[in-house]
Enzyme design. Structure first.
Site, mmCIF file in Angstrom:
data_model
loop_
_atom_site.group_PDB
_atom_site.id
_atom_site.type_symbol
_atom_site.label_atom_id
_atom_site.label_comp_id
_atom_site.label_asym_id
_atom_site.label_seq_id
_atom_site.Cartn_x
_atom_site.Cartn_y
_atom_site.Cartn_z
ATOM 1 N N ASP A 13 -28.765 26.402 -27.173
ATOM 2 C CA ASP A 13 -27.827 26.472 -28.299
ATOM 3 C C ASP A 13 -26.389 26.129 -27.912
ATOM 4 O O ASP A 13 -25.429 26.644 -28.498
ATOM 5 C CB ASP A 13 -27.867 27.868 -28.958
ATOM 6 C CG ASP A 13 -29.259 28.226 -29.419
ATOM 7 O OD1 ASP A 13 -30.015 27.293 -29.773
ATOM 8 O OD2 ASP A 13 -29.590 29.428 -29.430
ATOM 9 N N LYS A 16 -26.227 20.866 -28.316
ATOM 10 C CA LYS A 16 -26.814 19.591 -27.874
ATOM 11 C C LYS A 16 -27.015 18.636 -29.045
ATOM 12 O O LYS A 16 -26.743 17.450 -28.947
ATOM 13 C CB LYS A 16 -28.177 19.844 -27.192
ATOM 14 C CG LYS A 16 -28.079 20.702 -25.947
ATOM 15 C CD LYS A 16 -29.447 21.040 -25.384
ATOM 16 C CE LYS A 16 -30.252 21.968 -26.247
ATOM 17 N NZ LYS A 16 -29.724 23.332 -26.388
ATOM 18 N N GLY A 40 -33.766 24.395 -32.016
ATOM 19 C CA GLY A 40 -33.114 24.270 -33.325
ATOM 20 C C GLY A 40 -31.794 23.564 -33.065
ATOM 21 O O GLY A 40 -30.892 24.143 -32.478
ATOM 22 N N HIS A 41 -31.717 22.298 -33.428
ATOM 23 C CA HIS A 41 -30.530 21.493 -33.126
ATOM 24 C C HIS A 41 -29.781 21.205 -34.426
ATOM 25 O O HIS A 41 -30.309 20.531 -35.313
ATOM 26 C CB HIS A 41 -30.930 20.195 -32.416
ATOM 27 C CG HIS A 41 -31.534 20.453 -31.059
ATOM 28 N ND1 HIS A 41 -31.984 19.455 -30.239
ATOM 29 C CD2 HIS A 41 -31.729 21.607 -30.372
ATOM 30 C CE1 HIS A 41 -32.450 19.987 -29.114
ATOM 31 N NE2 HIS A 41 -32.309 21.292 -29.179
ATOM 32 N N GLN A 226 -33.547 23.575 -25.265
ATOM 33 C CA GLN A 226 -33.239 24.790 -24.501
ATOM 34 C C GLN A 226 -32.097 24.507 -23.511
ATOM 35 O O GLN A 226 -31.251 23.671 -23.791
ATOM 36 C CB GLN A 226 -34.496 25.341 -23.790
ATOM 37 C CG GLN A 226 -35.574 25.865 -24.736
ATOM 38 C CD GLN A 226 -36.435 24.797 -25.366
ATOM 39 O OE1 GLN A 226 -37.011 23.984 -24.673
ATOM 40 N NE2 GLN A 226 -36.534 24.786 -26.670
HETATM 41 P P1 GDP Z 1 -28.355 23.224 -29.851
HETATM 42 O O1 GDP Z 1 -29.639 23.955 -29.904
HETATM 43 O O2 GDP Z 1 -27.843 23.089 -28.452
HETATM 44 O O3 GDP Z 1 -28.391 21.895 -30.565
HETATM 45 O O4 GDP Z 1 -27.288 24.120 -30.628
HETATM 46 P P2 GDP Z 1 -27.531 24.915 -32.009
HETATM 47 O O5 GDP Z 1 -27.492 23.967 -33.127
HETATM 48 O O6 GDP Z 1 -28.700 25.823 -31.910
HETATM 49 O O7 GDP Z 1 -26.278 25.873 -32.007
HETATM 50 C C1 GDP Z 1 -24.983 25.397 -31.952
HETATM 51 C C2 GDP Z 1 -24.229 25.913 -33.181
HETATM 52 O O8 GDP Z 1 -22.853 25.718 -32.998
HETATM 53 C C3 GDP Z 1 -24.578 25.190 -34.450
HETATM 54 O O9 GDP Z 1 -24.428 26.061 -35.534
HETATM 55 C C4 GDP Z 1 -23.543 24.075 -34.510
HETATM 56 O O10 GDP Z 1 -23.281 23.637 -35.836
HETATM 57 C C5 GDP Z 1 -22.343 24.787 -33.938
HETATM 58 N N1 GDP Z 1 -21.387 23.959 -33.184
HETATM 59 C C6 GDP Z 1 -21.622 22.897 -32.366
HETATM 60 N N2 GDP Z 1 -20.479 22.501 -31.772
HETATM 61 C C7 GDP Z 1 -19.517 23.333 -32.212
HETATM 62 C C8 GDP Z 1 -18.120 23.463 -31.946
HETATM 63 O O11 GDP Z 1 -17.535 22.746 -31.148
HETATM 64 N N3 GDP Z 1 -17.457 24.472 -32.581
HETATM 65 C C9 GDP Z 1 -18.063 25.318 -33.453
HETATM 66 N N4 GDP Z 1 -17.325 26.264 -34.024
HETATM 67 N N5 GDP Z 1 -19.364 25.218 -33.735
HETATM 68 C C10 GDP Z 1 -20.085 24.256 -33.106
HETATM 69 P P1 IMO Z 2 -32.423 24.970 -28.332
HETATM 70 O O1 IMO Z 2 -33.064 23.637 -28.012
HETATM 71 C C1 IMO Z 2 -32.053 29.193 -27.340
HETATM 72 C C2 IMO Z 2 -35.642 31.215 -25.868
HETATM 73 C C3 IMO Z 2 -36.284 32.270 -26.751
HETATM 74 C C4 IMO Z 2 -36.865 33.195 -25.714
HETATM 75 C C5 IMO Z 2 -37.338 32.217 -24.628
HETATM 76 C C6 IMO Z 2 -38.797 31.859 -24.691
HETATM 77 O O2 IMO Z 2 -32.134 25.162 -29.774
HETATM 78 O O3 IMO Z 2 -31.268 25.236 -27.432
HETATM 79 P P2 IMO Z 2 -40.245 30.317 -26.314
HETATM 80 O O4 IMO Z 2 -40.466 30.392 -27.797
HETATM 81 O O5 IMO Z 2 -39.667 29.039 -25.832
HETATM 82 O O6 IMO Z 2 -41.468 30.707 -25.536
HETATM 83 O O7 IMO Z 2 -39.154 31.492 -26.018
HETATM 84 O O8 IMO Z 2 -36.547 31.053 -24.794
HETATM 85 N N1 IMO Z 2 -35.465 29.890 -26.497
HETATM 86 C C7 IMO Z 2 -34.280 29.405 -26.893
HETATM 87 N N2 IMO Z 2 -33.061 29.961 -26.886
HETATM 88 N N3 IMO Z 2 -32.213 27.923 -27.741
HETATM 89 C C8 IMO Z 2 -33.418 27.341 -27.736
HETATM 90 O O9 IMO Z 2 -33.598 26.031 -28.017
HETATM 91 C C9 IMO Z 2 -34.534 28.096 -27.324
HETATM 92 N N4 IMO Z 2 -35.855 27.849 -27.212
HETATM 93 C C10 IMO Z 2 -36.401 28.955 -26.699
HETATM 94 O O10 IMO Z 2 -35.338 32.909 -27.566
HETATM 95 O O11 IMO Z 2 -35.849 33.981 -25.153
HETATM 96 MG MG MG Z 3 -30.485 25.614 -30.853
#
Ligand code: GDP
Ligand code: IMO
Ligand code: MG
Length: 430
Positions: A13, A16, A40-41, A226
């Site tokens: 998270d 990416k 979840g991207h 991840q």
């Molecule tokens: P990912 O899994 O690495 O793609 O990241 P996620 O989407 O799960 O979580 C990142 C969260 O931060 C999302 O809600 C994005 O919309 C938000 N986000 C990404 N870059 C920034 C930033 O520079 N500032 C803020 N405030 N939010 C961001």
């Molecule tokens: P993105 O790509 C954050 C965490 C889960 C749990 C552990 C194992 O959005 O960054 P799993 O279902 O993979 O067997 O769970 O890994 N986890 C993540 N945490 N971002 C993710 O993906 C994750 N994918 C799995 O919360 O701790």
């Molecule tokens: Mg994510």
């Protein structure tokens, strides 16, 4: 061939999806190489939010090939739902530009059932807190060679054979270990996945060798899911996911020939978050951690769970930088840190009374680690509209310089908000 990897340097998270979306504009292909719909991207375009789970984050750029490689575990039913959702949101999905490897392992209904049953049977201390998407059980079936692969969906006899082979063992596990009375029906499962196979067929690569050969000379971005701290080998085992999340896996998980990475980009949040179980030394359970949850809107993009929040952890990052040898950092969410008088950064751990700069590979030692903090001055200005590095407050620039120095890696990308346009580059990438 020019190859760019964008992978998470922390516990996932990091942002990416946003970084991949921005860089994809200059790419010919975006490739997922591991993980599944546990990811979840989030990508925000013109104020509209899209969350991708299996579909690569290059999908918003027309003409870019989005490839789901052999290293991914694909839930075919969830994939089709995701595609439908994107189409309903007005996004053009052309199967010629969204391809699935014939060799991708499938997540079946029974993998989700086992994932959840296993987690429920664990104590609060041993629960991993998985996403419940069946990731671990699907990768287990790949390793034990019980798995069903994408190409199996295209042949009814083969599909039946593969499912029957897997289900005998699953039912014994469900009945005798987890006390389940709802067992898997082979015929119903075959019937269901045959129907799914018909819908998935246009997305599955027809001839994999020719397809892989067509990447020659292209500009390719590998999209990690991840983060390195969740890597099955290099992460905080057993509180990890079931795949290799590090950038070197890009080649194994796609079949694209390793010629070295042109640019190996670490996506790094300006602080740290973790969702699910496992130790987290720099977690801030107090008021400042609450501020990070609120300002950063730190709720999981897949499960909606609140993310645990805390300070930047350079000890953990040193370990991930050692494994990945990143060439650049995309620093995200620095806007969330506005408003703190002082920022804490862990530069070492104290483990059983002894200070160490090294990340403990033993989970018991990691659980016992107490961070040694360095304090840096904070800033109060709102950064969300900043588009030039020189317009950042001097304290923010110093914070970035400190990270660059500690990790011996430049920060050419700084993200100052969730929107596609809320980004600044100190040099062009791609
Ligand atoms: P990912 O899994 O690495 O793609 O990241 P996620 O989407 O799960 O979580 C990142 C969260 O931060 C999302 O809600 C994005 O919309 C938000 N986000 C990404 N870059 C920034 C930033 O520079 N500032 C803020 N405030 N939010 C961001
Ligand atoms: P993105 O790509 C954050 C965490 C889960 C749990 C552990 C194992 O959005 O960054 P799993 O279902 O993979 O067997 O769970 O890994 N986890 C993540 N945490 N971002 C993710 O993906 C994750 N994918 C799995 O919360 O701790
Ligand atoms: Mg994510």
């Amino acid at each position: 061939m020019l190859t760019y990897a964008v992978t998470g340097a922390q516990w996932g998270d990091e942002g990416k999806g946003k970084i991949v979306d921005v860089l994809a504009e200059k790419m010919e292909a975006v490739v997922r190489f591991q993980g599944g719909n546990n990811a979840g991207h989030t990508i925000i375009i013109g104020g509209k939010k899209h969350v991708l789970h299996t579909v690569p984050s290059g999908i918003f750029h027309q003409g870019v090939l989005n490839y789901i490689g052999n290293g991914v575990v694909l839930d075919p039913e969830e994939f089709l739902t995701e595609v439908e959702g994107l189409r309903a949101g007005g996004i053009l999905i052309d199967p010629r530009f969204l391809k699935i490897s014939r060799r991708a392992s499938l997540i079946m209904d029974y993998h989700r059932v086992i994932d959840k049953a296993r987690e429920s049977s664990k104590s609060a201390e041993t629960k991993i807190g998985t996403t419940g998407r069946g990731i671990g059980p699907a990768y287990e079936d790949k390793a034990s060679r019980f798995g069903v692969r994408a190409a199996d969906l295209l042949s009814p006899e083969r599909l039946k054979e593969r499912i029957a082979h897997a289900v005998a063992e699953k039912n014994a596990l469900l009945k005798h270990l987890y006390g389940s009375t709802a067992l898997i029906d082979i015929d119903a499962t075959v019937e269901k996945y045959s129907r799914i196979g018909e819908k998935l067929a246009p997305f599955i690569v027809a001839e994999e060798q020719a397809f892989l050969a067509s990447f020659a000379g292209k500009k390719i971005l590998f999209e990690g899911a991840q983060g390195s701290m969740l890597d099955i080998d290099f992460g905080t085992f057993p509180f990890v996911t079931s795949s290799n999340t590090v950038s070197s896996y890009a080649f194994v998980g796609s079949g694209i020939n390793p010629g070295g990475l042109t640019e190996n980009i670490a996506v790094m949040k300006a602080y740290t978050t973790r969702v699910g179980g496992g130790p987290f030394p720099t977690q801030d359970p107090g008021e400042e951690g609450r501020i990070m949850v609120k300002k950063g809107m730190e709720f999981g993009a897949t499960t909606g769970r609140e993310r645990r929040c805390g300070w930047l952890d350079l000890v953990a990052l040193r370990s991930t930088f050692l494994v990945n040898r990143f060439t650049a950092i995309a620093l995200t969410k620095i806007d969330v840190l506005s408003g703190f008088d002082t920022l804490k950064v862990a530069t070492a751990y104290r483990v059983n009374g002894k200070e160490t700069p090294h990340f403990p590979t033993d989970i018991a030692q990691f659980a016992a680690a107490v961070p040694v903090y360095r304090e840096l001055p904070g800033w109060h200005a709102d950064l969300s509209a900043v588009r030039k590095f020189s317009d950042l407050p001097s304290e923010a620039r110093s914070y970035i310089a400190f990270i660059e120095q500690e990790l011996s890696t430049p920060v050419p990308i700084v993200s100052v908000g969730p929107g596609r346009e809320q980004i600044l580059f100190t040099r062009p990438i791609g």
